[in-house]
Design an enzyme around this catalytic site. Structure first.
Site, PDB file in Angstrom:
ATOM      1  N   ASP A  27       0.863  -1.183   0.000  1.00  0.00           N
ATOM      2  CA  ASP A  27       0.000   0.000   0.000  1.00  0.00           C
ATOM      3  C   ASP A  27       0.893   1.224   0.000  1.00  0.00           C
ATOM      4  OD1 ASP A  27      -2.309   1.644   0.190  1.00  0.00           O
ATOM      5  OD2 ASP A  27      -2.100   1.732   2.359  1.00  0.00           O
ATOM      6  N   SER A  28       0.259   2.370  -0.257  1.00  0.00           N
ATOM      7  CA  SER A  28       0.988   3.640  -0.237  1.00  0.00           C
ATOM      8  C   SER A  28       1.378   4.024   1.183  1.00  0.00           C
ATOM      9  CB  SER A  28       0.115   4.747  -0.834  1.00  0.00           C
ATOM     10  OG  SER A  28      -1.071   4.884  -0.067  1.00  0.00           O
ATOM     11  N   TYR A  79      -0.487   8.357  -2.401  1.00  0.00           N
ATOM     12  CA  TYR A  79      -0.415   8.184  -3.849  1.00  0.00           C
ATOM     13  C   TYR A  79      -1.497   9.010  -4.558  1.00  0.00           C
ATOM     14  CZ  TYR A  79       2.675   4.015  -3.619  1.00  0.00           C
ATOM     15  OH  TYR A  79       3.718   3.139  -3.429  1.00  0.00           O
ATOM     16  N   GLY A  80      -2.578   9.291  -3.859  1.00  0.00           N
ATOM     17  CA  GLY A  80      -3.768   9.872  -4.480  1.00  0.00           C
ATOM     18  C   GLY A  80      -3.577  11.207  -5.159  1.00  0.00           C
ATOM     19  N   CYS A 119      -4.333  -0.930  -2.189  1.00  0.00           N
ATOM     20  CA  CYS A 119      -4.389   0.521  -2.373  1.00  0.00           C
ATOM     21  C   CYS A 119      -5.322   0.791  -3.547  1.00  0.00           C
ATOM     22  CB  CYS A 119      -2.989   1.044  -2.670  1.00  0.00           C
ATOM     23  SG  CYS A 119      -2.907   2.785  -3.147  1.00  0.00           S
ATOM     24  N   ASN A 120      -6.400   1.523  -3.301  1.00  0.00           N
ATOM     25  CA  ASN A 120      -7.350   1.826  -4.373  1.00  0.00           C
ATOM     26  C   ASN A 120      -6.698   2.603  -5.509  1.00  0.00           C
ATOM     27  OD1 ASN A 120     -10.454   1.313  -3.413  1.00  0.00           O
ATOM     28  ND2 ASN A 120      -9.129   1.744  -1.665  1.00  0.00           N
ATOM     29  N   THR A 121      -5.873   3.590  -5.161  1.00  0.00           N
ATOM     30  CA  THR A 121      -5.249   4.432  -6.190  1.00  0.00           C
ATOM     31  C   THR A 121      -4.316   3.605  -7.070  1.00  0.00           C
ATOM     32  OG1 THR A 121      -5.375   6.359  -4.737  1.00  0.00           O
ATOM     33  CG2 THR A 121      -3.853   6.492  -6.585  1.00  0.00           C
ATOM     34  N   GLU A 142      -1.306   8.553   8.507  1.00  0.00           N
ATOM     35  CA  GLU A 142       0.120   8.198   8.431  1.00  0.00           C
ATOM     36  C   GLU A 142       0.922   8.805   9.580  1.00  0.00           C
ATOM     37  OE1 GLU A 142       2.046   6.282   6.319  1.00  0.00           O
ATOM     38  OE2 GLU A 142       0.220   5.521   5.389  1.00  0.00           O
ATOM     39  N   CYS A 166     -10.584   4.103  -0.111  1.00  0.00           N
ATOM     40  CA  CYS A 166      -9.149   4.153   0.193  1.00  0.00           C
ATOM     41  C   CYS A 166      -8.922   3.205   1.360  1.00  0.00           C
ATOM     42  CB  CYS A 166      -8.720   5.571   0.568  1.00  0.00           C
ATOM     43  SG  CYS A 166      -7.022   5.698   1.192  1.00  0.00           S
ATOM     44  N   HIS A 173      -6.892   3.254   3.695  1.00  0.00           N
ATOM     45  CA  HIS A 173      -6.637   3.924   4.978  1.00  0.00           C
ATOM     46  C   HIS A 173      -7.941   4.204   5.736  1.00  0.00           C
ATOM     47  CE1 HIS A 173      -2.660   4.756   3.255  1.00  0.00           C
ATOM     48  NE2 HIS A 173      -2.269   5.254   4.423  1.00  0.00           N
TER      49      HIS A 173
END
Length: 262
Positions: free
Chosen positions: A11-12, A43-44, A74-76, A152, A184, A186
């Site tokens: 993931d980001s 990343y978004g 990670c969706n992005t 984060e 997302c 997160h």
């Protein structure tokens, strides 16, 4: 490829551990390796080319670690890079997309909210999925600016994040949504906050369980499901290991969290 090789997850940042938890719960015999690319989060807001480059970097690292399957938690990264990943590497990939279909199908008010990153909402794959399943619903898309950096940095329980969420949710509540789709990985960590701020009539949907089930299906179809207990989970981050440890936060198993410059 062998059954005893690990499931690789990236993931980001730390948010994809929400996906890892579902995978670990459903497939406790599997050895899992998780990469948190926190130094490049979020990343978004990045250009598509950069998202693809980072996704390739993470994939190559997981392959070096012996992964038998890779979950793009990670969706992005999924919506922008998974097609290129699948065409470039000879290994199964599982992606994560906003769960628009169940929300649009079950909505009574025919108004659903989607909270996601700019990179996910602006992607071609998301547009196709949204067009396919939400023709009869009003979709209120909101970019969750500021949410990933707050998570984060370990501030998911702060008053600051509640204020930010309240502002982001206002247009959705005004339109009478009865489903909120979290786009997302997160964002599931904000479900307690969201439940406080949303009307009781709103159902929150994330994709974690669906991703775990699909991982099991794909492993089984490739005869790669582990049938005996493997090594404890391993977590690697190029950010602050303490934030990752606090999110995993389980006393029911042993695991390792390591700083890694990747």
């Amino acid at each position: 490829m062998s059954k005893t090789q690990p499931i690789g997850i990236f993931d980001s940042g730390v948010g994809g551990t929400s996906i890892w938890k579902e995978i670990h719960e459903l497939l406790p015999h599997e050895h899992t390796i998780y990469l948190a690319d926190s130094s490049n989060a979020p990343y978004g807001e990045k250009p598509r080319e950069e998202i693809v480059r980072l996704s390739f970097k993470n994939t190559e690292k997981l392959l070096d670690m012996g992964a038998k399957i890779i979950v793009v938690a990670c969706n992005t990264a999924t919506t922008n890079a998974i097609q290129k990943l699948r065409s470039s590497f000879n290994i199964p990939f599982i992606g994560i997309e906003p769960a628009i279909k169940p929300a649009a199908t079950k909505s009574q008010t025919k108004a659903i909210g989607i909270l996601a990153t700019r990179g996910t909402l602006s992607s071609e794959l998301f547009a196709k999925t949204s067009d396919l399943y939400s023709k009869n619903s009003k979709v209120i898309e909101v970019i969750g600016n500021g949410l990933v950096p707050a998570i984060e940095s370990g501030k998911k329980d702060s008053e600051e994040i509640d204020k930010l969420l309240q502002k982001l949710l206002e247009p959705m509540i005004a339109e009478g949504i009865d489903y909120l789709v979290l786009g997302c990985s997160h964002y599931p960590y904000l479900i307690p906050n969201l439940k406080r701020l949303l009307p009781d009539s709103v159902t929150i949907i994330d994709s974690g369980q669906a991703v775990a089930k699909q991982t099991r299906v794909v492993l089984n179809s490739h005869n790669l499901l582990s049938d005996t207990p493997q090594k404890p989970p391993e977590f690697f981050t190029n950010g602050n290991p303490e934030v990752l440890k606090n999110l995993i936060n389980t006393a029911t198993m042993s695991y390792n969290v390591t700083y890694l410059d990747f």
